[in-house]
Design a protein around this motif. Sequence first.
Motif, PDB file in Angstrom:
ATOM      1  N   GLU A 104       0.829  -1.296  -0.030  1.00  9.34           N
ATOM      2  CA  GLU A 104       0.094   0.203  -0.025  1.00  9.34           C
ATOM      3  C   GLU A 104       0.827   1.078   0.068  1.00  9.34           C
ATOM      4  OE1 GLU A 104      -3.246   2.113  -0.460  1.00  9.34           O
ATOM      5  OE2 GLU A 104      -3.170  -0.068  -0.309  1.00  9.34           O
ATOM      6  N   GLY A 105       0.672   2.003  -0.908  1.00  8.35           N
ATOM      7  CA  GLY A 105       1.416   3.425  -1.021  1.00  8.35           C
ATOM      8  C   GLY A 105       2.640   3.306  -1.631  1.00  8.35           C
ATOM      9  N   GLN A 106       3.207   2.460  -1.987  1.00 17.02           N
ATOM     10  CA  GLN A 106       4.492   1.991  -2.392  1.00 17.02           C
ATOM     11  C   GLN A 106       4.444   2.000  -3.871  1.00 17.02           C
ATOM     12  OE1 GLN A 106       7.349   2.297  -0.542  1.00 17.02           O
ATOM     13  NE2 GLN A 106       5.665   2.930   1.099  1.00 17.02           N
ATOM     14  N   ARG A 107       3.688   2.123  -4.860  1.00 16.46           N
ATOM     15  CA  ARG A 107       3.682   2.087  -6.191  1.00 16.46           C
ATOM     16  C   ARG A 107       4.784   2.810  -7.100  1.00 16.46           C
ATOM     17  NH1 ARG A 107      -0.594   3.534 -11.117  1.00 16.46           N
ATOM     18  NH2 ARG A 107       0.718   5.349 -10.915  1.00 16.46           N
ATOM     19  N   ASP A 108       4.967   4.073  -6.701  1.00 17.59           N
ATOM     20  CA  ASP A 108       5.943   4.779  -7.319  1.00 17.59           C
ATOM     21  C   ASP A 108       7.445   3.937  -7.149  1.00 17.59           C
ATOM     22  OD1 ASP A 108       3.996   6.393  -8.362  1.00 17.59           O
ATOM     23  OD2 ASP A 108       4.338   7.989  -6.932  1.00 17.59           O
ATOM     24  N   GLN A 109       7.511   3.821  -5.906  1.00 18.33           N
ATOM     25  CA  GLN A 109       8.810   3.161  -5.674  1.00 18.33           C
ATOM     26  C   GLN A 109       8.977   1.844  -6.174  1.00 18.33           C
ATOM     27  OE1 GLN A 109       6.711   4.416  -3.373  1.00 18.33           O
ATOM     28  NE2 GLN A 109       7.668   5.797  -1.787  1.00 18.33           N
ATOM     29  N   LEU A 110       7.943   1.108  -6.238  1.00 22.24           N
ATOM     30  CA  LEU A 110       8.132  -0.130  -6.968  1.00 22.24           C
ATOM     31  C   LEU A 110       8.651   0.152  -8.555  1.00 22.24           C
ATOM     32  CD1 LEU A 110       8.055  -3.153  -7.017  1.00 22.24           C
ATOM     33  CD2 LEU A 110       5.350  -3.160  -7.230  1.00 22.24           C
ATOM     34  N   GLY A 170      -0.440   0.384 -13.987  1.00 23.69           N
ATOM     35  CA  GLY A 170      -1.648  -0.501 -14.552  1.00 23.69           C
ATOM     36  C   GLY A 170      -3.215   0.005 -14.396  1.00 23.69           C
ATOM     37  N   GLY A 171      -3.134   1.189 -14.201  1.00 25.16           N
ATOM     38  CA  GLY A 171      -4.480   1.679 -14.139  1.00 25.16           C
ATOM     39  C   GLY A 171      -5.478   1.678 -12.881  1.00 25.16           C
ATOM     40  N   TYR A 172      -4.831   0.896 -11.768  1.00 21.69           N
ATOM     41  CA  TYR A 172      -5.233   0.862 -10.424  1.00 21.69           C
ATOM     42  C   TYR A 172      -4.121   1.002  -9.576  1.00 21.69           C
ATOM     43  CZ  TYR A 172      -8.818  -1.748 -13.095  1.00 21.69           C
ATOM     44  OH  TYR A 172      -9.759  -1.864 -14.080  1.00 21.69           O
ATOM     45  N   ARG A 173      -4.518   1.444  -8.448  1.00 17.65           N
ATOM     46  CA  ARG A 173      -3.798   1.637  -7.065  1.00 17.65           C
ATOM     47  C   ARG A 173      -2.911   0.508  -6.860  1.00 17.65           C
ATOM     48  NH1 ARG A 173      -6.903   2.919  -2.366  1.00 17.65           N
ATOM     49  NH2 ARG A 173      -6.493   0.654  -1.771  1.00 17.65           N
ATOM     50  N   ASN A 174      -1.710   0.642  -6.571  1.00 14.04           N
ATOM     51  CA  ASN A 174      -0.722  -0.595  -6.365  1.00 14.04           C
ATOM     52  C   ASN A 174      -0.529  -1.541  -7.357  1.00 14.04           C
ATOM     53  OD1 ASN A 174      -0.067   0.793  -3.874  1.00 14.04           O
ATOM     54  ND2 ASN A 174      -2.111  -0.060  -2.965  1.00 14.04           N
ATOM     55  N   ILE A 175      -0.908  -1.070  -8.530  1.00  9.91           N
ATOM     56  CA  ILE A 175      -0.743  -2.168  -9.507  1.00  9.91           C
ATOM     57  C   ILE A 175       0.176  -1.752 -10.782  1.00  9.91           C
ATOM     58  CG2 ILE A 175      -1.887  -3.693 -11.496  1.00  9.91           C
ATOM     59  CD1 ILE A 175      -2.668  -4.286  -8.610  1.00  9.91           C
ATOM     60  N   LEU A 176       1.369  -2.398 -11.324  1.00 14.10           N
ATOM     61  CA  LEU A 176       1.960  -1.921 -12.466  1.00 14.10           C
ATOM     62  C   LEU A 176       1.964  -3.263 -13.469  1.00 14.10           C
ATOM     63  CD1 LEU A 176       5.217  -1.303 -10.481  1.00 14.10           C
ATOM     64  CD2 LEU A 176       3.630   0.490 -11.368  1.00 14.10           C
ATOM     65  N   VAL A 177       2.092  -2.951 -14.519  1.00 17.29           N
ATOM     66  CA  VAL A 177       2.275  -4.065 -15.378  1.00 17.29           C
ATOM     67  C   VAL A 177       3.466  -3.838 -16.423  1.00 17.29           C
ATOM     68  CG1 VAL A 177      -0.269  -4.413 -15.922  1.00 17.29           C
ATOM     69  CG2 VAL A 177       0.936  -2.737 -17.219  1.00 17.29           C
ATOM     70  N   GLY A 178       4.083  -4.875 -16.940  1.00 18.92           N
ATOM     71  CA  GLY A 178       5.289  -4.723 -17.567  1.00 18.92           C
ATOM     72  C   GLY A 178       5.417  -5.797 -19.059  1.00 18.92           C
ATOM     73  N   ASN A 179       6.376  -5.112 -19.775  1.00 16.58           N
ATOM     74  CA  ASN A 179       6.474  -5.912 -20.877  1.00 16.58           C
ATOM     75  C   ASN A 179       8.061  -6.344 -20.898  1.00 16.58           C
ATOM     76  OD1 ASN A 179       6.359  -7.344 -23.243  1.00 16.58           O
ATOM     77  ND2 ASN A 179       5.927  -5.553 -24.642  1.00 16.58           N
ATOM     78  N   LEU A 237      14.818  -0.908  -2.112  1.00 13.30           N
ATOM     79  CA  LEU A 237      13.770  -0.347  -2.556  1.00 13.30           C
ATOM     80  C   LEU A 237      12.889  -1.579  -3.133  1.00 13.30           C
ATOM     81  CD1 LEU A 237      12.375   2.418  -3.371  1.00 13.30           C
ATOM     82  CD2 LEU A 237      13.581   2.449  -5.470  1.00 13.30           C
ATOM     83  N   LEU A 238      13.173  -2.373  -3.699  1.00 13.14           N
ATOM     84  CA  LEU A 238      12.626  -3.361  -4.378  1.00 13.14           C
ATOM     85  C   LEU A 238      11.922  -4.270  -3.318  1.00 13.14           C
ATOM     86  CD1 LEU A 238      11.316  -4.936  -6.779  1.00 13.14           C
ATOM     87  CD2 LEU A 238      13.600  -6.203  -6.645  1.00 13.14           C
ATOM     88  N   SER A 239      12.818  -4.563  -2.282  1.00 11.55           N
ATOM     89  CA  SER A 239      12.366  -5.390  -1.082  1.00 11.55           C
ATOM     90  C   SER A 239      11.458  -5.017  -0.233  1.00 11.55           C
ATOM     91  CB  SER A 239      13.615  -6.031  -0.448  1.00 11.55           C
ATOM     92  OG  SER A 239      14.116  -5.015   0.349  1.00 11.55           O
ATOM     93  N   THR A 240      11.217  -3.540  -0.159  1.00 13.47           N
ATOM     94  CA  THR A 240      10.176  -2.872   0.736  1.00 13.47           C
ATOM     95  C   THR A 240       8.997  -2.359  -0.029  1.00 13.47           C
ATOM     96  OG1 THR A 240      11.411  -0.846   0.360  1.00 13.47           O
ATOM     97  CG2 THR A 240      12.226  -2.083   2.344  1.00 13.47           C
ATOM     98  N   SER A 241       9.263  -2.719  -1.340  1.00 13.94           N
ATOM     99  CA  SER A 241       7.792  -2.169  -1.892  1.00 13.94           C
ATOM    100  C   SER A 241       6.853  -3.244  -2.868  1.00 13.94           C
ATOM    101  CB  SER A 241       8.207  -1.077  -3.116  1.00 13.94           C
ATOM    102  OG  SER A 241       8.990  -1.568  -4.039  1.00 13.94           O
ATOM    103  N   LEU A 242       7.695  -4.314  -3.022  1.00 15.36           N
ATOM    104  CA  LEU A 242       7.184  -5.373  -3.920  1.00 15.36           C
ATOM    105  C   LEU A 242       6.229  -6.229  -3.049  1.00 15.36           C
ATOM    106  CD1 LEU A 242       6.989  -6.858  -6.681  1.00 15.36           C
ATOM    107  CD2 LEU A 242       8.822  -8.218  -5.920  1.00 15.36           C
ATOM    108  N   ALA A 243       4.976  -6.426  -3.261  1.00 18.10           N
ATOM    109  CA  ALA A 243       4.204  -7.454  -2.897  1.00 18.10           C
ATOM    110  C   ALA A 243       4.328  -8.777  -3.684  1.00 18.10           C
ATOM    111  CB  ALA A 243       2.745  -7.029  -2.489  1.00 18.10           C
ATOM    112  N   LYS A 244       3.770  -8.585  -5.010  1.00 14.57           N
ATOM    113  CA  LYS A 244       3.711  -9.804  -5.797  1.00 14.57           C
ATOM    114  C   LYS A 244       4.129  -9.493  -6.974  1.00 14.57           C
ATOM    115  CE  LYS A 244       0.293 -12.982  -3.906  1.00 14.57           C
ATOM    116  NZ  LYS A 244      -0.943 -13.432  -3.766  1.00 14.57           N
ATOM    117  N   VAL A 245       4.817 -10.344  -7.801  1.00 12.50           N
ATOM    118  CA  VAL A 245       5.121 -10.178  -9.181  1.00 12.50           C
ATOM    119  C   VAL A 245       4.503 -11.585  -9.969  1.00 12.50           C
ATOM    120  CG1 VAL A 245       7.411 -11.095  -9.123  1.00 12.50           C
ATOM    121  CG2 VAL A 245       6.889  -9.545 -11.144  1.00 12.50           C
TER     122      VAL A 245
END
Length: 87
Positions: A27-33, A46-55, A75-83
């Motif tokens: 929660e709240g860590q999308r920009d850091q992620l 990804g268009g939703y809070r806390n969601i990213l998409v990648g290619n 930075l990654l370890s404190t912001s990533l919930a799932k990939v």
Amino acid sequence: MKPLPGRRRCSHNARVQPWNVLATSFEGQRDQLLTALRRLGNFRGGGYRNILVGNVPDPQALLDDVRTALTTDRLLSTSLAKVVPIE
């Protein structure tokens, strides 16, 4: 269906960019992620809070890269919930 005057008719799919990886942040860590994952691939919101998409060329290789980076990238370890790779 006829478009309204002054408006262009466009396909909704025309703007969709391909993606093959979905990541969620704590929660709240999308920009850091986003900052952390852009080091590993082409990611965007990804268009939703806390969601990213990648290619990425190889989603399975990305998982290995993320696993390795989690041990050294705070930075990654404190912001990533799932990939998750998407097929």
